[in-house]
Design a protein around this motif. Sequence first.
Motif, PDB file in Angstrom:
ATOM      1  N   MET A 101       0.985  -1.121  -0.030  1.00 57.51           N
ATOM      2  CA  MET A 101      -0.077   0.029  -0.244  1.00 57.51           C
ATOM      3  C   MET A 101       0.894   1.190  -0.038  1.00 57.51           C
ATOM      4  O   MET A 101       0.508   2.137  -0.579  1.00 57.51           O
ATOM      5  N   ALA A 102       2.206   1.189   0.531  1.00 62.07           N
ATOM      6  CA  ALA A 102       2.934   2.307   0.841  1.00 62.07           C
ATOM      7  C   ALA A 102       3.520   2.734  -0.518  1.00 62.07           C
ATOM      8  O   ALA A 102       3.526   3.657  -1.022  1.00 62.07           O
ATOM      9  N   LEU A 103       3.914   1.439  -1.234  1.00 63.04           N
ATOM     10  CA  LEU A 103       4.653   1.518  -2.502  1.00 63.04           C
ATOM     11  C   LEU A 103       3.333   2.164  -3.438  1.00 63.04           C
ATOM     12  O   LEU A 103       3.848   3.081  -4.535  1.00 63.04           O
ATOM     13  N   ASN A 104       2.116   1.716  -3.266  1.00 59.61           N
ATOM     14  CA  ASN A 104       1.198   2.085  -4.392  1.00 59.61           C
ATOM     15  C   ASN A 104       1.055   3.503  -4.279  1.00 59.61           C
ATOM     16  O   ASN A 104       0.619   4.421  -5.189  1.00 59.61           O
ATOM     17  N   ALA A 105       0.982   4.070  -2.988  1.00 57.30           N
ATOM     18  CA  ALA A 105       0.809   5.592  -2.876  1.00 57.30           C
ATOM     19  C   ALA A 105       2.005   6.262  -3.165  1.00 57.30           C
ATOM     20  O   ALA A 105       1.919   7.276  -3.726  1.00 57.30           O
ATOM     21  N   ILE A 106       3.265   5.710  -2.878  1.00 52.54           N
ATOM     22  CA  ILE A 106       4.468   6.738  -3.481  1.00 52.54           C
ATOM     23  C   ILE A 106       4.620   6.715  -4.853  1.00 52.54           C
ATOM     24  O   ILE A 106       4.955   7.795  -5.493  1.00 52.54           O
ATOM     25  N   ASP A 107       4.205   5.530  -5.498  1.00 51.58           N
ATOM     26  CA  ASP A 107       4.275   5.827  -7.171  1.00 51.58           C
ATOM     27  C   ASP A 107       3.317   6.808  -7.657  1.00 51.58           C
ATOM     28  O   ASP A 107       3.556   7.661  -8.801  1.00 51.58           O
ATOM     29  N   GLY A 108       1.976   7.050  -6.876  1.00 54.42           N
ATOM     30  CA  GLY A 108       1.065   7.982  -7.644  1.00 54.42           C
ATOM     31  C   GLY A 108       1.668   9.329  -7.234  1.00 54.42           C
ATOM     32  O   GLY A 108       1.346  10.165  -7.976  1.00 54.42           O
ATOM     33  N   MET A 109       2.301   9.450  -5.934  1.00 54.45           N
ATOM     34  CA  MET A 109       2.697  10.760  -5.783  1.00 54.45           C
ATOM     35  C   MET A 109       4.141  11.226  -6.537  1.00 54.45           C
ATOM     36  O   MET A 109       4.084  12.271  -7.097  1.00 54.45           O
ATOM     37  N   LEU A 110       4.906  10.092  -6.896  1.00 54.11           N
ATOM     38  CA  LEU A 110       5.970  10.335  -7.821  1.00 54.11           C
ATOM     39  C   LEU A 110       5.496  11.039  -8.910  1.00 54.11           C
ATOM     40  O   LEU A 110       6.033  11.982  -9.727  1.00 54.11           O
ATOM     41  N   ALA A 111       4.391  10.293  -9.677  1.00 52.80           N
ATOM     42  CA  ALA A 111       3.859  10.501 -10.825  1.00 52.80           C
ATOM     43  C   ALA A 111       3.439  12.013 -10.821  1.00 52.80           C
ATOM     44  O   ALA A 111       3.408  12.853 -11.799  1.00 52.80           O
ATOM     45  N   ARG A 112       2.391  12.261  -9.950  1.00 46.19           N
ATOM     46  CA  ARG A 112       1.723  13.609  -9.978  1.00 46.19           C
ATOM     47  C   ARG A 112       2.500  14.823  -9.278  1.00 46.19           C
ATOM     48  O   ARG A 112       2.374  16.049  -9.916  1.00 46.19           O
ATOM     49  N   GLU A 113       3.419  14.605  -8.534  1.00 44.29           N
ATOM     50  CA  GLU A 113       4.147  15.857  -7.708  1.00 44.29           C
ATOM     51  C   GLU A 113       5.483  15.985  -8.398  1.00 44.29           C
ATOM     52  O   GLU A 113       6.062  16.967  -8.094  1.00 44.29           O
ATOM     53  N   HIS A 114       5.983  14.936  -9.123  1.00 44.17           N
ATOM     54  CA  HIS A 114       7.166  15.196  -9.842  1.00 44.17           C
ATOM     55  C   HIS A 114       7.339  15.047 -11.296  1.00 44.17           C
ATOM     56  O   HIS A 114       8.474  14.582 -11.833  1.00 44.17           O
ATOM     57  N   GLY A 115       5.988  15.040 -11.805  1.00 44.90           N
ATOM     58  CA  GLY A 115       5.932  15.276 -13.289  1.00 44.90           C
ATOM     59  C   GLY A 115       6.373  14.024 -13.974  1.00 44.90           C
ATOM     60  O   GLY A 115       6.990  13.931 -15.100  1.00 44.90           O
ATOM     61  N   GLN A 116       6.066  12.777 -13.297  1.00 48.64           N
ATOM     62  CA  GLN A 116       6.266  11.620 -13.893  1.00 48.64           C
ATOM     63  C   GLN A 116       5.079  11.055 -14.472  1.00 48.64           C
ATOM     64  O   GLN A 116       5.361   9.721 -14.822  1.00 48.64           O
ATOM     65  N   LYS A 117       4.080  11.629 -14.681  1.00 50.23           N
ATOM     66  CA  LYS A 117       2.709  11.076 -15.240  1.00 50.23           C
ATOM     67  C   LYS A 117       3.014  10.499 -16.793  1.00 50.23           C
ATOM     68  O   LYS A 117       3.783  11.075 -17.511  1.00 50.23           O
ATOM     69  N   SER A 118       2.429   9.494 -17.045  1.00 50.57           N
ATOM     70  CA  SER A 118       2.567   8.762 -18.304  1.00 50.57           C
ATOM     71  C   SER A 118       1.526   7.968 -18.569  1.00 50.57           C
ATOM     72  O   SER A 118       1.149   7.253 -17.955  1.00 50.57           O
ATOM     73  N   ARG A 119       1.446   7.575 -20.066  1.00 46.61           N
ATOM     74  CA  ARG A 119       0.274   6.677 -20.344  1.00 46.61           C
ATOM     75  C   ARG A 119       0.945   5.343 -19.855  1.00 46.61           C
ATOM     76  O   ARG A 119       0.291   4.429 -19.593  1.00 46.61           O
ATOM     77  N   LEU A 120       1.940   5.037 -20.127  1.00 44.30           N
ATOM     78  CA  LEU A 120       2.635   3.685 -19.799  1.00 44.30           C
ATOM     79  C   LEU A 120       2.409   3.453 -18.303  1.00 44.30           C
ATOM     80  O   LEU A 120       2.116   2.377 -17.564  1.00 44.30           O
ATOM     81  N   GLY A 121       2.616   4.669 -17.233  1.00 45.55           N
ATOM     82  CA  GLY A 121       2.677   4.511 -16.005  1.00 45.55           C
ATOM     83  C   GLY A 121       0.959   4.264 -15.664  1.00 45.55           C
ATOM     84  O   GLY A 121       0.931   3.502 -14.600  1.00 45.55           O
ATOM     85  N   GLY A 122       0.291   4.805 -16.222  1.00 46.34           N
ATOM     86  CA  GLY A 122      -0.997   4.533 -16.112  1.00 46.34           C
ATOM     87  C   GLY A 122      -1.593   2.837 -16.428  1.00 46.34           C
ATOM     88  O   GLY A 122      -2.220   2.324 -15.465  1.00 46.34           O
ATOM     89  N   ILE A 123      -0.799   2.566 -17.271  1.00 44.05           N
ATOM     90  CA  ILE A 123      -1.161   1.197 -17.547  1.00 44.05           C
ATOM     91  C   ILE A 123      -0.658   0.010 -16.534  1.00 44.05           C
ATOM     92  O   ILE A 123      -1.218  -0.677 -16.335  1.00 44.05           O
ATOM     93  N   LEU A 124       0.794   0.349 -16.536  1.00 44.38           N
ATOM     94  CA  LEU A 124       1.484  -0.446 -15.252  1.00 44.38           C
ATOM     95  C   LEU A 124       0.489  -0.164 -13.911  1.00 44.38           C
ATOM     96  O   LEU A 124       0.724  -1.330 -13.155  1.00 44.38           O
ATOM     97  N   ASN A 125       0.161   0.839 -13.625  1.00 46.54           N
ATOM     98  CA  ASN A 125      -0.427   0.883 -12.225  1.00 46.54           C
ATOM     99  C   ASN A 125      -1.557   0.059 -12.300  1.00 46.54           C
ATOM    100  O   ASN A 125      -1.886  -0.685 -11.315  1.00 46.54           O
TER     101      ASN A 125
END
Length: 202
Positions: free
Chosen positions: A68-92
């Motif tokens: 759960m912590a890792l799931n929260a961290i990947d979301g925060m990295l994507a949103r707050e550090h400009g790492q959003k991507s289509r690939l990331g959405g699929i992987l998530n």
Amino acid sequence: MPSIYQLKSRFQDLLRPLLRGLVSLGVTANHVTLGAMLASIAYGGWLATQPERALPWLLLPVFLFLRMALNAIDGMLAREHGQKSRLGGILNEVGDVVSDAALYLPFAFLSAEPAWVVLAVTLALLTEFVGVLGPSLGATRRYDGPMGKSDRAFAYGAYALLLGLWPQAAAWGGWVFGLSAALMALTCVNRARAILKEGEHV
């Protein structure tokens, strides 16, 4: 419906100090997502190959919390550090359903009624499918309860702990997974209704 997911923002606040360190090390959201999925598959393999041992079940609540912590961290990295991507959405999304299947199907090796475990895991996948339909239908990604991802982790983690301490609790598997399956069916309905209601205001 009430859900542990509603505590997510507070949980994220506790994890936020870790983000700068991860970013400085070059860790990306996709790295975290893939790592969590692979770790879940490995842990599920441990459970499946040694279901009679207490230790894997006793440690499962700890692993689920870390997941759960890792799931929260990947979301925060994507949103707050400009790492959003289509690939990331699929992987998530893929990572979540693969991890759920890997971690929860091994309960079938202990349950006297394994069909209930399989049904519950199937409905867990369906809840995520219904939730992710939102954006394609003009609504948001839905996380409604009462048996979302965080709720499943809490319920099955508690049951795993009980199994580790008292193996005779395996006889209750049909009830545990039957009830959770019913709650996940309700979750699917709640998410579908929320999507339809949200679409009415678009």
